[in-house]
Motif scaffolding. Sequence first.
Motif: not given
Length: 224
Positions: A69-78, A98-103, A172-184
């Motif tokens: 996830l980190f490599f594709v989301y943060y690394g490719f932007a380089q 995230a959909t691409v990486v998980f797929a 971890a890459i700022a997706v507003a998923d279930l856990l992300g919303v709960a943490r906020r």
Amino acid sequence: MDVDLILSSLPALTKGLENTVQIVVSAALIGGSLALVASLLMLSPKWEVRAIVQVGTGIIRGTPILVQLFFVYYGFAQFSWIRSSPFWWILRDPISCATVVFAINHAGYLTPLWTGAFANVNRGQWEAARSLGLQKRTAITRVIFPQAVRLILPAYLNEIIFLLKGSALLSAIAVADLLGVARRISSSNFAPVEMFSVVALTYAAIVMVLMGAVTYLRRSNAHE
């Protein structure tokens, strides 16, 4: 236990759950298709083709999904050539990325399952298809594939369960998923017990339904 906070947070948590389900379902469908193609390539008589698939799936399975996830989301932007490519509109969006990486990750684990399912189809079925004069492609799509689907379904659902549990990393890459919303919400109201209890119960409920389906399919296969 602040029940009022839980009730008032349900709309936001539901939206987070929708994002989680959207990513998991999309990744399961795309990853399943990619794995099917990769497993068919494994039937190739050319060892180079099989080697490429094996190395690719080995790399995917050998690295943590969070690193991917980190490599594709943060690394490719380089790289500027990626930012100027047609794929950037997918990779720059956290949910699409995230959909691409998980797929791809899902495909890495499913490919050996599809390959094993094809190998476990009774050899007599291949020979029967050949004796009827069916071409290899027709034999695979009309005879072998339906039986392989039946064999792989329980394991396929198990992999979807792993995929669902892995979705807890989406925030971890700022997706507003279930856990992300709960943490906020938890951080804003200092209510970790309330929020994470809801998250845990939601994941457990979905996984129990999927595990029930796995049990049913295994019993059905055993009776056939």
